[in-house]
Write a protein that holds these residues in place. Structure first.
Motif, mmCIF file in Angstrom:
data_model
loop_
_atom_site.group_PDB
_atom_site.id
_atom_site.type_symbol
_atom_site.label_atom_id
_atom_site.label_comp_id
_atom_site.label_asym_id
_atom_site.label_seq_id
_atom_site.Cartn_x
_atom_site.Cartn_y
_atom_site.Cartn_z
ATOM 1 N N ASP A 109 -10.344 3.761 -9.066
ATOM 2 C CA ASP A 109 -9.475 2.628 -8.450
ATOM 3 C C ASP A 109 -8.756 1.927 -9.756
ATOM 4 O OD1 ASP A 109 -10.416 3.239 -6.137
ATOM 5 O OD2 ASP A 109 -11.846 1.812 -6.057
ATOM 6 N N THR A 110 -9.517 1.794 -10.745
ATOM 7 C CA THR A 110 -9.224 0.983 -11.881
ATOM 8 C C THR A 110 -7.753 1.626 -12.513
ATOM 9 O OG1 THR A 110 -11.527 0.130 -12.532
ATOM 10 C CG2 THR A 110 -9.691 -0.055 -14.132
ATOM 11 N N VAL A 111 -7.894 2.692 -12.616
ATOM 12 C CA VAL A 111 -6.695 3.636 -13.422
ATOM 13 C C VAL A 111 -5.504 3.472 -12.498
ATOM 14 C CG1 VAL A 111 -5.793 5.819 -13.692
ATOM 15 C CG2 VAL A 111 -8.040 5.124 -14.636
ATOM 16 N N ILE A 112 -5.785 3.599 -11.021
ATOM 17 C CA ILE A 112 -4.715 3.445 -9.969
ATOM 18 C C ILE A 112 -4.191 2.165 -10.098
ATOM 19 C CG2 ILE A 112 -4.084 3.769 -7.397
ATOM 20 C CD1 ILE A 112 -6.221 5.825 -7.439
ATOM 21 N N TYR A 113 -4.920 1.193 -9.840
ATOM 22 C CA TYR A 113 -4.772 -0.409 -9.962
ATOM 23 C C TYR A 113 -3.581 -0.683 -11.017
ATOM 24 C CZ TYR A 113 -4.935 -5.421 -9.756
ATOM 25 O OH TYR A 113 -4.240 -6.655 -9.608
ATOM 26 N N PHE A 114 -4.141 -0.218 -12.330
ATOM 27 C CA PHE A 114 -3.454 -0.776 -13.367
ATOM 28 C C PHE A 114 -2.047 0.253 -13.426
ATOM 29 C CE2 PHE A 114 -7.297 -2.610 -15.323
ATOM 30 C CZ PHE A 114 -6.596 -4.053 -15.370
ATOM 31 N N SER A 115 -1.953 1.301 -13.101
ATOM 32 C CA SER A 115 -0.905 2.151 -12.944
ATOM 33 C C SER A 115 0.122 1.447 -11.808
ATOM 34 C CB SER A 115 -1.159 3.542 -12.390
ATOM 35 O OG SER A 115 -1.908 4.403 -13.280
ATOM 36 N N VAL A 116 -0.293 1.117 -10.819
ATOM 37 C CA VAL A 116 0.579 0.476 -9.814
ATOM 38 C C VAL A 116 1.114 -1.091 -10.473
ATOM 39 C CG1 VAL A 116 0.648 -0.651 -7.595
ATOM 40 C CG2 VAL A 116 -0.228 1.390 -7.923
ATOM 41 N N PHE A 117 0.085 -1.590 -11.125
ATOM 42 C CA PHE A 117 0.405 -2.836 -11.734
ATOM 43 C C PHE A 117 1.448 -2.898 -12.849
ATOM 44 C CE2 PHE A 117 -0.374 -6.435 -15.067
ATOM 45 C CZ PHE A 117 -0.561 -7.379 -13.861
ATOM 46 N N ALA A 118 1.310 -1.603 -13.756
ATOM 47 C CA ALA A 118 2.398 -1.402 -14.621
ATOM 48 C C ALA A 118 3.728 -1.217 -14.046
ATOM 49 C CB ALA A 118 1.930 -0.528 -15.614
ATOM 50 N N ILE A 119 3.893 -0.461 -13.043
ATOM 51 C CA ILE A 119 4.892 -0.062 -12.331
ATOM 52 C C ILE A 119 5.712 -1.440 -11.835
ATOM 53 C CG2 ILE A 119 5.955 1.063 -10.159
ATOM 54 C CD1 ILE A 119 4.021 3.272 -10.593
#
Length: 148
Positions: A109-119
């Protein structure tokens, strides 16, 4: 309309990234078949998370004003993890709710969250640069560019 576009981008980005990461992890650990049901469940989960983020954004603006970025991120991570654990673990039964799985799910979840946050960060930055360029060109055309 821009807020709707922003949250639509969050939904589609999170759905795409989550699907790719889960598919990649499953090919490494154990191959599973993702059926049509899983695709709709993942879309529903991402939609619910996006709705919660939208509501949290409105509530935080109305009652708390500007909040620090780390608080915003922490609240977002809690929302995402809670939704995934409750919907994915309890409703959809994607994984058992034990300590090992919960820790893995929180990392994913953390990896996905920060990936979306970066996008979203880079999209907002690009939009801000475009707006600033338009403003600068407008000042130059009108002869009002006094900052040079």
């Amino acid at each position: 309309m821009t807020r709707l576009k922003y949250y639509m981008n969050i939904f589609f980005s999170s759905y795409t990234i989550a699907s790719l990461i889960i598919a990649f992890i499953n090919t490494l650990n154990y191959p599973t078949n993702f059926g049509v049901e899983w695709i709709f469940q993942m879309a529903l989960l991402c939609f619910i998370i996006t709705i919660f983020m939208f509501i949290t954004d409105i509530v935080s603006e109305k009652f708390f004003g500007d909040i620090p970025v780390f608080v915003f991120i922490l609240i977002g991570l809690i929302e995402v993890s809670a939704c995934v654990l409750l919907m994915g673990g309890l409703c959809f039964e994607w994984f058992p709710l034990n300590v090992n799985w919960i820790s893995e799910i929180i990392v994913i979840d953390t990896v996905i969250y920060f990936s979306v946050f970066a996008i979203m960060f880079f999209q907002e930055k690009k939009s801000a640069e475009s707006i600033n360029k338009i403003i600068k060109n407008g000042r130059t055309k009108n002869g009002k560019d006094n900052r040079s």
